[in-house]
Scaffold this active site. Structure first.
Site, PDB file in Angstrom:
ATOM      1  N   GLY A 154       0.896  -1.036   0.057  1.00 11.56           N
ATOM      2  CA  GLY A 154      -0.107  -0.087  -0.004  1.00 11.56           C
ATOM      3  C   GLY A 154       0.943   1.130  -0.124  1.00 11.56           C
ATOM      4  O   GLY A 154       1.970   1.251   0.485  1.00 11.56           O
ATOM      5  N   ARG A 188       1.442  -4.979  -5.683  1.00 15.24           N
ATOM      6  CA  ARG A 188       1.353  -6.496  -4.814  1.00 15.24           C
ATOM      7  C   ARG A 188       1.651  -7.292  -6.156  1.00 15.24           C
ATOM      8  O   ARG A 188       1.066  -7.248  -7.065  1.00 15.24           O
ATOM      9  CB  ARG A 188       0.121  -6.687  -4.227  1.00 15.24           C
ATOM     10  CG  ARG A 188      -0.241  -5.394  -3.127  1.00 15.24           C
ATOM     11  CD  ARG A 188      -1.270  -5.893  -2.089  1.00 15.24           C
ATOM     12  NE  ARG A 188      -1.301  -4.879  -0.896  1.00 15.24           N
ATOM     13  CZ  ARG A 188      -2.014  -3.735  -0.900  1.00 15.24           C
ATOM     14  NH1 ARG A 188      -3.010  -3.710  -1.588  1.00 15.24           N
ATOM     15  NH2 ARG A 188      -1.895  -3.209   0.320  1.00 15.24           N
ATOM     16  N   ASP A 195       5.621  -5.272   6.074  1.00  9.12           N
ATOM     17  CA  ASP A 195       6.189  -6.718   6.526  1.00  9.12           C
ATOM     18  C   ASP A 195       6.263  -7.363   5.226  1.00  9.12           C
ATOM     19  O   ASP A 195       7.369  -8.234   4.815  1.00  9.12           O
ATOM     20  CB  ASP A 195       5.394  -7.057   7.636  1.00  9.12           C
ATOM     21  CG  ASP A 195       5.722  -6.596   8.899  1.00  9.12           C
ATOM     22  OD1 ASP A 195       6.655  -6.106   8.981  1.00  9.12           O
ATOM     23  OD2 ASP A 195       4.742  -6.854   9.982  1.00  9.12           O
ATOM     24  N   THR A 241       4.171   2.219   5.746  1.00  5.70           N
ATOM     25  CA  THR A 241       2.805   1.953   5.982  1.00  5.70           C
ATOM     26  C   THR A 241       2.000   3.103   6.763  1.00  5.70           C
ATOM     27  O   THR A 241       2.419   3.482   7.733  1.00  5.70           O
ATOM     28  CB  THR A 241       2.773   0.700   6.357  1.00  5.70           C
ATOM     29  OG1 THR A 241       1.107   0.267   6.528  1.00  5.70           O
ATOM     30  CG2 THR A 241       3.429   0.444   7.507  1.00  5.70           C
ATOM     31  N   ASP A 250      -0.375   2.248   8.588  1.00  8.74           N
ATOM     32  CA  ASP A 250      -1.271   1.337   9.520  1.00  8.74           C
ATOM     33  C   ASP A 250      -0.045   1.322  11.020  1.00  8.74           C
ATOM     34  O   ASP A 250      -0.683   1.025  11.939  1.00  8.74           O
ATOM     35  CB  ASP A 250      -1.083   0.033   9.161  1.00  8.74           C
ATOM     36  CG  ASP A 250      -2.415  -0.177   8.243  1.00  8.74           C
ATOM     37  OD1 ASP A 250      -2.981   0.858   8.159  1.00  8.74           O
ATOM     38  OD2 ASP A 250      -2.299  -1.346   7.693  1.00  8.74           O
ATOM     39  N   ASP A 308       1.969  -0.741  11.792  1.00  8.58           N
ATOM     40  CA  ASP A 308       1.915  -2.120  12.612  1.00  8.58           C
ATOM     41  C   ASP A 308       3.212  -2.841  12.143  1.00  8.58           C
ATOM     42  O   ASP A 308       3.420  -4.220  12.132  1.00  8.58           O
ATOM     43  CB  ASP A 308       0.891  -2.724  11.927  1.00  8.58           C
ATOM     44  CG  ASP A 308       0.711  -3.005  10.146  1.00  8.58           C
ATOM     45  OD1 ASP A 308       1.655  -2.189   9.649  1.00  8.58           O
ATOM     46  OD2 ASP A 308       0.025  -3.765   9.868  1.00  8.58           O
ATOM     47  N   ARG A 320      -6.624  -2.923   8.539  1.00 10.99           N
ATOM     48  CA  ARG A 320      -7.532  -4.115   8.476  1.00 10.99           C
ATOM     49  C   ARG A 320      -7.141  -4.914   9.733  1.00 10.99           C
ATOM     50  O   ARG A 320      -7.819  -5.867  10.163  1.00 10.99           O
ATOM     51  CB  ARG A 320      -7.131  -4.799   7.113  1.00 10.99           C
ATOM     52  CG  ARG A 320      -7.978  -5.751   6.668  1.00 10.99           C
ATOM     53  CD  ARG A 320      -7.930  -6.133   5.372  1.00 10.99           C
ATOM     54  NE  ARG A 320      -7.846  -5.215   4.231  1.00 10.99           N
ATOM     55  CZ  ARG A 320      -7.469  -5.230   2.968  1.00 10.99           C
ATOM     56  NH1 ARG A 320      -6.690  -6.303   2.777  1.00 10.99           N
ATOM     57  NH2 ARG A 320      -7.818  -4.236   2.183  1.00 10.99           N
TER      58      ARG A 320
HETATM   59  P1  ADP Z   1       2.980  -4.525   2.706  1.00  5.85           P
HETATM   60  O1  ADP Z   1       4.493  -4.767   2.254  1.00  5.85           O
HETATM   61  O2  ADP Z   1       2.513  -3.267   2.838  1.00  5.85           O
HETATM   62  O3  ADP Z   1       3.105  -5.497   3.957  1.00  5.85           O
HETATM   63  P2  ADP Z   1       2.092  -6.890   1.107  1.00  5.85           P
HETATM   64  O4  ADP Z   1       1.914  -7.843   2.294  1.00  5.85           O
HETATM   65  O5  ADP Z   1       1.033  -6.771  -0.047  1.00  5.85           O
HETATM   66  O6  ADP Z   1       2.028  -5.361   1.607  1.00  5.85           O
HETATM   67  O7  ADP Z   1       3.368  -7.258   0.389  1.00  5.85           O
HETATM   68  C1  ADP Z   1       3.733  -6.482  -0.690  1.00  5.85           C
HETATM   69  C2  ADP Z   1       4.596  -7.280  -1.738  1.00  5.85           C
HETATM   70  O8  ADP Z   1       5.714  -7.986  -1.139  1.00  5.85           O
HETATM   71  C3  ADP Z   1       3.716  -8.551  -2.303  1.00  5.85           C
HETATM   72  O9  ADP Z   1       2.647  -8.239  -3.202  1.00  5.85           O
HETATM   73  C4  ADP Z   1       4.565  -9.525  -2.459  1.00  5.85           C
HETATM   74  O10 ADP Z   1       5.256  -9.357  -4.071  1.00  5.85           O
HETATM   75  C5  ADP Z   1       5.738  -9.109  -1.795  1.00  5.85           C
HETATM   76  N1  ADP Z   1       5.791 -10.411  -0.519  1.00  5.85           N
HETATM   77  C6  ADP Z   1       4.908 -10.438   0.385  1.00  5.85           C
HETATM   78  N2  ADP Z   1       5.221 -11.760   1.017  1.00  5.85           N
HETATM   79  C7  ADP Z   1       6.161 -12.042   0.587  1.00  5.85           C
HETATM   80  C8  ADP Z   1       6.854 -13.428   0.721  1.00  5.85           C
HETATM   81  N3  ADP Z   1       6.901 -14.245   1.958  1.00  5.85           N
HETATM   82  N4  ADP Z   1       7.827 -13.556   0.148  1.00  5.85           N
HETATM   83  C9  ADP Z   1       8.411 -12.627  -0.977  1.00  5.85           C
HETATM   84  N5  ADP Z   1       7.753 -11.691  -1.398  1.00  5.85           N
HETATM   85  C10 ADP Z   1       6.825 -11.393  -0.737  1.00  5.85           C
HETATM   86  O1  F6P Z   2      -1.740  -1.286   4.723  1.00  2.23           O
HETATM   87  C1  F6P Z   2      -2.501  -0.192   4.355  1.00  2.23           C
HETATM   88  C2  F6P Z   2      -3.701  -0.535   4.099  1.00  2.23           C
HETATM   89  O2  F6P Z   2      -4.242   1.044   3.845  1.00  2.23           O
HETATM   90  C3  F6P Z   2      -4.713  -0.757   5.173  1.00  2.23           C
HETATM   91  O3  F6P Z   2      -5.002   0.125   6.262  1.00  2.23           O
HETATM   92  C4  F6P Z   2      -5.786  -1.186   4.390  1.00  2.23           C
HETATM   93  O4  F6P Z   2      -6.534  -2.407   5.097  1.00  2.23           O
HETATM   94  C5  F6P Z   2      -5.465  -1.770   3.118  1.00  2.23           C
HETATM   95  O5  F6P Z   2      -4.062  -0.947   2.992  1.00  2.23           O
HETATM   96  C6  F6P Z   2      -6.119  -1.368   2.039  1.00  2.23           C
HETATM   97  O6  F6P Z   2      -5.571  -1.981   0.840  1.00  2.23           O
HETATM   98  P1  F6P Z   2      -6.175  -1.748  -0.764  1.00  2.23           P
HETATM   99  O7  F6P Z   2      -5.421  -0.462  -1.157  1.00  2.23           O
HETATM  100  O8  F6P Z   2      -5.749  -2.749  -1.288  1.00  2.23           O
HETATM  101  O9  F6P Z   2      -7.549  -1.390  -0.673  1.00  2.23           O
END
Ligand code: ADP
Ligand code: F6P
Length: 324
Positions: A15, A76, A107, A129, A131, A133, A175
């Protein structure tokens, strides 16, 4: 450790968050000042796998410190969660001479960064982020702007809620994490805060409090509901039916992710961008830049991912104290 990094790649992932542009600018300008080349990777890991890679110079990041969003776009990418996708990503880095990478995201993005690092690309994460978090850090890029945006919006809802003597449920993002809800709850003087980490779903308790509050002469009842609990519209209907008090739901949504970053987000993000480059320049890899106990520090990515954090109980208690 030997200085090995000559070309740094930078990407934003997951995000978006206001202040990501300031971090990109921090990376680009700090790297150029050290004589490194910088390449921008568009659309996170998805763009890496598509080889959407552009050369960046100092002027590539002109006029962005004050802009929300991310000039590199974000995405993503499921393919990058596979071993084949990660190997392809590392091979593409090598093909483009990228021997250092800065990943700005949450994360999930750090998990990807850890994989790239294990495949030989020196990689550093920056927490981005709204969040808040990410357990290893007290600051994440975008949270400050997001809570200020939400706070201002909630003030406005509060005005009309008072005029109409209504109950208002305002849904904020998060979320899995209730930090935006907690901070807005305190800043906006909400009567109730519903956090994914704490809410037990007992709506009757909520309804009793609303009725009691009205008997005490209070004109409005503001409930900040975190996205993780959701169902604000149906909750409003049930509350109105049970209390006889007109109830409206407002979902703030993605407006919280955009807009001009606050001073804090611009400054912290810029410093974290520059710190990430320093770490790469020192030959470090597999680290996350963090802010803890008043200082910028860094952690091993796996260690950072294994940390946990929870809503501070004392802060939650104080928020409840203020709503009486
Ligand atoms: P955030 O980084 O905000 O937590 P996501 O959880 O959607 O957002 O992760 C962002 C991107 O990081 C994912 O779309 C994916 O490409 C990559 N990613 C997430 N988890 C993994 C993983 N276990 N191994 C490798 N890449 C990952
Ligand atoms: O992680 C940031 C965040 O804005 C969360 O607060 C929310 O749950 C989520 O992303 C929304 O994601 P999307 O942009 O895919 O709707």
């Amino acid at each position: 450790m030997a200085k090995t990094v000559k070309t740094i790649g930078v990407l934003t992932s997951g995000g978006d968050a206001p202040g990501m542009n300031a971090a990109i600018r921090g990376v680009v300008r700090a790297a150029i000042a050290k004589g490194m080349n910088v390449k921008g990777i568009m659309r996170g890991y998805a763009g890496l796998l598509q080889e959407e890679i552009v050369d960046m110079k100092s002027t590539s990041v002109s006029d962005i410190v004050n802009r929300g969003g991310t000039i590199l776009y974000t995405a993503r990418c499921t393919e990058f969660t596979t071993a084949e996708g990660q190997q392809m990503g590392a091979d593409i880095c090598k093909k483009h001479g990228i021997d250092g990478m800065v990943v700005i995201g949450g994360d999930g993005s750090f998990r990807g960064a850890g994989k790239l690092s294990a495949l030989g690309v020196n990689t550093i994460g920056i927490p981005g982020t709204i969040d808040l978090d990410i357990a290893c850090t007290e600051y994440t890029i975008g949270f400050d702007t997001a809570v200020n945006t939400a706070m201002e919006a909630i003030d406005k809802v509060r005005d009309t809620s008072t005029s109409h003597e209504r109950c208002s449920i305002i849904e904020v993002m998060g979320r899995h994490a209730g930090y935006i809800a907690l901070w807005c709850g305190i800043a906006n003087g909400a009567e109730d805060i519903l956090l994914p980490e704490r809410y037990d779903g007992d709506e009757q308790v909520l309804i009793n409090r609303i009725i009691e509050n009205r008997k005490r002469g209070k004109k409005h009842y503001i409930i900040i509901n975190a996205e993780g609990i959701g169902h604000s519209a149906s909750m409003a209907r049930r509350i109105e039916a049970a209390t006889g008090i007109e109830t409206r739901a407002t979902i703030l949504g993605h407006m919280q992710r955009g807009g001009t970053p606050t001073c804090k987000d611009r400054v912290y993000a810029t410093i974290m961008g520059a710190k990430a480059v320093e770490l790469l320049d020192e030959g470090k890899s597999n680290r996350v830049v963090a802010y803890k106990n008043g200082a910028y520090v860094d952690f091993d990515i796996q260690e950072a991912l294994s940390m946990t954090k929870d809503i501070p109980e004392d802060q939650f208690d104080i928020s409840k104290l203020m709503s009486r």
